[in-house]
Design a protein around this motif. Structure first.
Motif, PDB file in Angstrom:
ATOM      1  N   UNK A   1       0.832  -1.206   0.000  1.00  8.05           N
ATOM      2  CA  UNK A   1       0.000   0.000   0.000  1.00  8.05           C
ATOM      3  C   UNK A   1       0.866   1.255   0.000  1.00  8.05           C
ATOM      4  N   UNK A   2       0.337   2.328  -0.603  1.00 11.27           N
ATOM      5  CA  UNK A   2       1.027   3.617  -0.515  1.00 11.27           C
ATOM      6  C   UNK A   2       0.841   4.188   0.885  1.00 11.27           C
ATOM      7  N   UNK A   3       1.727   5.086   1.218  1.00 17.16           N
ATOM      8  CA  UNK A   3       1.954   5.475   2.598  1.00 17.16           C
ATOM      9  C   UNK A   3       1.983   6.992   2.718  1.00 17.16           C
ATOM     10  N   UNK A   4       1.485   7.550   3.811  1.00 14.96           N
ATOM     11  CA  UNK A   4       1.636   8.980   4.095  1.00 14.96           C
ATOM     12  C   UNK A   4       2.818   9.135   5.045  1.00 14.96           C
ATOM     13  N   UNK A   5       3.923   9.668   4.590  1.00 19.43           N
ATOM     14  CA  UNK A   5       5.126   9.646   5.427  1.00 19.43           C
ATOM     15  C   UNK A   5       5.099  10.614   6.607  1.00 19.43           C
TER      16      UNK A   5
ATOM     17  N   UNK B   1       6.009   9.093  -4.418  1.00 15.52           N
ATOM     18  CA  UNK B   1       5.139   8.038  -3.896  1.00 15.52           C
ATOM     19  C   UNK B   1       5.926   7.230  -2.873  1.00 15.52           C
ATOM     20  N   UNK B   2       5.307   7.009  -1.746  1.00 14.87           N
ATOM     21  CA  UNK B   2       5.982   6.301  -0.668  1.00 14.87           C
ATOM     22  C   UNK B   2       5.328   4.943  -0.425  1.00 14.87           C
ATOM     23  N   UNK B   3       6.147   3.915  -0.285  1.00 14.64           N
ATOM     24  CA  UNK B   3       5.692   2.672   0.311  1.00 14.64           C
ATOM     25  C   UNK B   3       6.465   2.525   1.616  1.00 14.64           C
ATOM     26  N   UNK B   4       6.119   1.533   2.399  1.00 20.43           N
ATOM     27  CA  UNK B   4       6.814   1.360   3.669  1.00 20.43           C
ATOM     28  C   UNK B   4       8.293   1.067   3.444  1.00 20.43           C
ATOM     29  N   UNK B   5       8.642   0.528   2.259  1.00 20.47           N
ATOM     30  CA  UNK B   5      10.019   0.124   2.007  1.00 20.47           C
ATOM     31  C   UNK B   5      10.846   1.170   1.267  1.00 20.47           C
ATOM     32  N   UNK B   6      10.222   2.010   0.443  1.00 14.80           N
ATOM     33  CA  UNK B   6      11.022   2.908  -0.387  1.00 14.80           C
ATOM     34  C   UNK B   6      10.201   4.078  -0.899  1.00 14.80           C
ATOM     35  N   UNK B   7      10.937   5.080  -1.398  1.00 11.48           N
ATOM     36  CA  UNK B   7      10.324   6.201  -2.080  1.00 11.48           C
ATOM     37  C   UNK B   7      10.455   5.939  -3.571  1.00 11.48           C
ATOM     38  N   UNK B   8       9.341   5.995  -4.274  1.00 11.36           N
ATOM     39  CA  UNK B   8       9.348   5.724  -5.709  1.00 11.36           C
ATOM     40  C   UNK B   8       9.107   7.035  -6.444  1.00 11.36           C
ATOM     41  N   UNK B   9      10.129   7.496  -7.169  1.00 16.96           N
ATOM     42  CA  UNK B   9      10.016   8.757  -7.873  1.00 16.96           C
ATOM     43  C   UNK B   9      10.138   8.527  -9.373  1.00 16.96           C
ATOM     44  N   UNK B  10       9.576   9.436 -10.127  1.00 15.94           N
ATOM     45  CA  UNK B  10       9.791   9.422 -11.568  1.00 15.94           C
ATOM     46  C   UNK B  10       8.950   8.419 -12.328  1.00 15.94           C
ATOM     47  N   UNK B  11       8.018   7.751 -11.680  1.00 15.61           N
ATOM     48  CA  UNK B  11       7.135   6.845 -12.418  1.00 15.61           C
ATOM     49  C   UNK B  11       5.709   7.354 -12.315  1.00 15.61           C
ATOM     50  N   UNK B  12       4.948   7.055 -13.332  1.00 16.25           N
ATOM     51  CA  UNK B  12       3.551   7.467 -13.311  1.00 16.25           C
ATOM     52  C   UNK B  12       2.700   6.314 -12.791  1.00 16.25           C
ATOM     53  N   UNK B  13       1.939   6.597 -11.766  1.00 15.90           N
ATOM     54  CA  UNK B  13       1.048   5.584 -11.208  1.00 15.90           C
ATOM     55  C   UNK B  13      -0.222   5.549 -12.059  1.00 15.90           C
ATOM     56  N   UNK B  14      -0.479   4.399 -12.637  1.00 11.64           N
ATOM     57  CA  UNK B  14      -1.647   4.254 -13.508  1.00 11.64           C
ATOM     58  C   UNK B  14      -2.309   2.910 -13.186  1.00 11.64           C
ATOM     59  N   UNK B  15      -3.398   2.908 -12.449  1.00 11.30           N
ATOM     60  CA  UNK B  15      -4.008   1.628 -12.044  1.00 11.30           C
ATOM     61  C   UNK B  15      -4.308   0.736 -13.249  1.00 11.30           C
ATOM     62  N   UNK B  16      -3.981  -0.556 -13.131  1.00  5.36           N
ATOM     63  CA  UNK B  16      -4.313  -1.495 -14.201  1.00  5.36           C
ATOM     64  C   UNK B  16      -5.430  -2.457 -13.792  1.00  5.36           C
ATOM     65  N   UNK B  17      -5.961  -2.299 -12.581  1.00  5.63           N
ATOM     66  CA  UNK B  17      -7.106  -3.079 -12.134  1.00  5.63           C
ATOM     67  C   UNK B  17      -7.721  -2.391 -10.913  1.00  5.63           C
ATOM     68  N   UNK B  18      -8.971  -2.690 -10.668  1.00  2.00           N
ATOM     69  CA  UNK B  18      -9.672  -2.124  -9.513  1.00  2.00           C
ATOM     70  C   UNK B  18     -10.279  -3.260  -8.703  1.00  2.00           C
ATOM     71  N   UNK B  19     -10.066  -3.232  -7.410  1.00  2.00           N
ATOM     72  CA  UNK B  19     -10.747  -4.157  -6.506  1.00  2.00           C
ATOM     73  C   UNK B  19     -11.882  -3.387  -5.843  1.00  2.00           C
ATOM     74  N   UNK B  20     -13.107  -3.828  -6.062  1.00  2.66           N
ATOM     75  CA  UNK B  20     -14.281  -3.117  -5.563  1.00  2.66           C
ATOM     76  C   UNK B  20     -14.852  -3.876  -4.361  1.00  2.66           C
ATOM     77  N   UNK B  21     -15.029  -3.154  -3.267  1.00  2.00           N
ATOM     78  CA  UNK B  21     -15.514  -3.737  -2.012  1.00  2.00           C
ATOM     79  C   UNK B  21     -16.791  -3.022  -1.575  1.00  2.00           C
ATOM     80  N   UNK B  22     -17.463  -3.584  -0.585  1.00  2.00           N
ATOM     81  CA  UNK B  22     -18.690  -2.986  -0.075  1.00  2.00           C
ATOM     82  C   UNK B  22     -19.916  -3.658  -0.657  1.00  2.00           C
ATOM     83  N   UNK B  23     -21.050  -3.489   0.014  1.00  2.72           N
ATOM     84  CA  UNK B  23     -22.275  -4.199  -0.370  1.00  2.72           C
ATOM     85  C   UNK B  23     -22.679  -3.988  -1.834  1.00  2.72           C
ATOM     86  N   UNK B  24     -22.559  -2.753  -2.422  1.00  2.00           N
ATOM     87  CA  UNK B  24     -22.997  -2.578  -3.819  1.00  2.00           C
ATOM     88  C   UNK B  24     -21.927  -2.983  -4.839  1.00  2.00           C
ATOM     89  N   UNK B  25     -20.839  -3.599  -4.411  1.00  2.00           N
ATOM     90  CA  UNK B  25     -19.700  -3.852  -5.306  1.00  2.00           C
ATOM     91  C   UNK B  25     -20.094  -4.581  -6.592  1.00  2.00           C
TER      92      UNK B  25
END
Length: 558
Positions: free
Chosen positions: A275-279, A399-423
């Motif tokens: 998961x991405x992280x708020x440092x 962009x931060x993960x718990x392990x590293x800072x990831x710079x210079x890449x564009x985050x572009x979701x390639x899938x979505x996990x949908x949760x919740x009753x109306x999913x």
């Protein structure tokens, strides 16, 4: 067996996991009294299960967040000292805020002693204000906590709880430590009362297994230890959703997690299971804190969002929730009523849902079915826009993960996990809008409770060493010790690991869980008059958020 229970804005979800499988799950509509809701949820979920079969219990509640947002906290005082270079009055918070003279420099050397007469006057003022808890923050206390400890001693037993800034975070950010200490002080009485009542509720039902609370960093903390850090339990719901997605799906690739609740939709991004992280810390209400968190965002689109027509022609959805959908006796039309009218949901009173759509349709010159379709289309558009904005903001900074800072890449979701009753209803619409796969995992309707049940304990420490001064401090565990001039980074790492594992055990970590991440590692020479006079070493380590072994299977078993 493991019990996971998540109190959301509208419903309380609960699961029982057995050997990595979901044995039971329930959803309970929230009552005005939180403990009443918890009791009902426990009784429904554990029906037919012997209490002594439960070996671990994890809870996630909105209590702290609601108390902050609704300004329902207890009055808390603050005593603050800074020294030259910054006016502490800029960060005034709470009903009784006091600045006293005294300061350390940036290396932790006392430059000006505290003024005891000013402290006594502050105590008198706080007593007049009816304050029972106090936050104490000195500017460079993470380098040397002496003055905060001195203030704690001078305050004596006159306050039920004292929140010392250096114990919550090893970060230097002075304003965030003030806000964090204040929230912990202001929430302490409320949180302690809730924990006591919850303990009684559990004990009355013969539930005596180890008990934990969820935190916003995706980890957990022992229930009783949470009273030392009550603000750390705020905004844990979105983190529980992320951990649920990890347990149920694994979240490979660049996965957007979307949890659609009754009041809000929570979103987060996961990169190959991380998961991405708020440092620097999350914002709770108006307060920017130093509380670490997963990077999540909540928007006011949910199944129970209010639907209305503004100015006689403009359809408006959210962000307010007036109650349940009209199909369940609520006061206003909602997207849930639209789903029931179109036959996409079987629950609720279909006649009431249809009447809700007829009311909206009459204002738009549409029949009930067309009004329902437009409401769902507009709801999907709103979620789509919110997701695009979320991803755009993430791509505008490192962009931060718990392990590293990831710079210079564009985050572009390639899938979505949908949760919740109306999913299952919303996922096809989102798949069409984004043109990427939308996955609805098993147990999607209680994924946040699964996440709470599956989450490991987390902890964090910071080490500051100054070989010229001959001192080392790990503020979160109250450790100060002398070091030799030849103290090295390797020695610092060993001290930091020992302190981290000790803190982890204290807040409930499994003794065998020693997976940690180095969040910060710096070493630099100090030069005076052209000569090297010593080294400054800084380390920050964390027990990483993750899943307990039984649930760490990427959804293959659950």
């Amino acid at each position: 067996m493991i019990l996971g229970l998540d109190v959301g804005g509208t419903q309380t979800d609960a699961v029982v996991l057995e050997d990595g499988h979901v044995r039971a799950h329930t959803k309970t509509v929230n009552r005005p009294e939180l403990l009443e809701t918890l009791g009902q949820s426990l009784d429904k979920t554990l029906a037919g299960i012997e209490p002594d079969k439960i070996q671990r219990m994890v809870f996630s509640t909105t209590m702290a967040t609601n108390a902050v947002v609704m300004d329902n906290m207890d009055p808390a005082g603050m005593i603050v000292s800074a020294g030259p270079g910054m006016n502490p009055e800029w960060f005034s918070v709470g009903p009784s805020y006091h600045v006293v003279e005294g300061c350390m420099d940036h290396r932790g050397t006392e430059v000006m002693a505290l003024d005891k007469s000013q402290v006594k006057e502050a105590i008198r003022e706080m007593e007049k204000a009816g304050v029972n808890a106090c936050g104490i923050v000195c500017k460079f206390s993470v380098r040397n906590p002496h003055q905060e400890l001195q203030l704690e001693e001078w305050l004596g037993d006159q306050f039920g709880y004292k929140a010392l800034g250096h114990r919550f975070s090893g970060s230097l950010n002075f304003p965030r430590r003030i806000a964090t200490a204040y929230l912990n002080a202001a929430l302490h009485k409320l949180h302690t009362k809730f924990i006591s009542s919850l303990e009684t509720t559990l004990t009355e039902r013969g539930l005596n297994a180890p008990r934990y609370l969820m935190k916003p960093d995706g980890g957990t903390i022992r229930l009783d230890k949470s009273c030392e850090f009550p603000a750390q339990t705020a905004q844990s719901g979105p983190a529980a959703s992320v951990m649920g997605a990890l347990a149920l799906d694994g979240c490979k690739g660049v996965t957007l997690v979307l949890d659609i609740g009754g009041t809000t939709t929570d979103m987060a991004l996961v990169l190959d299971g991380l998961p991405l992280w708020v440092p620097n810390g999350i914002r709770i209400g108006e307060h920017r804190t130093s509380i670490r968190s997963l990077l999540t965002r909540s928007v006011g689109f949910g199944g129970d969002s209010e639907v209305k027509v503004d100015d006689g022609k403009k359809l408006s959805i959210g962000p307010i929730r007036r109650g349940e959908a009209m199909a369940f006796g609520g006061p206003m039309p909602t997207p849930t009523d639209a789903m029931i009218t179109l036959g996409l949901m079987e629950e609720g009173d279909k006649d009431l849902a249809r009447k809700a759509m007829e009311d909206i349709g009459a204002q738009l010159s549409l029949d009930a079915e067309k009004a329902a379709k437009i409401i769902l289309e507009e709801t999907t558009k709103g979620m789509t826009k919110a997701v695009i904005d979320f991803v755009k903001r993430i791509n505008s900074r490192p962009v931060y993960t718990i392990h590293e800072v990831i710079e210079g890449i564009k985050i572009d979701p390639d899938r979505i996990v949908v949760l919740g009753a109306p999913a299952p209803i919303v996922a096809p619409m989102l798949e069409k809008a984004f043109n990427i796969p939308c996955v609805v995992p098993p147990h999607y309707q209680v994924a946040n409770a699964v996440g709470a049940a599956a989450a490991k304990v987390t902890a964090e420490i910071s080490l500051q060493a100054d070989t010229q001064r001959g001192s080392m401090v790990i503020p979160e565990v109250g450790l100060e010790s002398a070091i030799a001039r030849d103290f090295t980074m390797a020695a610092a790492m060993e001290q930091a690991k020992e302190a981290l594992f000790s803190r982890g055990l204290a807040v409930g970590a499994d003794p065998g869980d020693q997976e940690f991440a180095v969040i910060e590692k710096e070493e630099f020479n100090m030069i005076r008059g052209g000569y090297r006079v010593g080294k400054n070493i800084r380390l920050k380590l964390a027990l990483v958020p993750g899943l307990i072994p039984d649930c760490n299977c990427g959804g293959q078993q659950l």
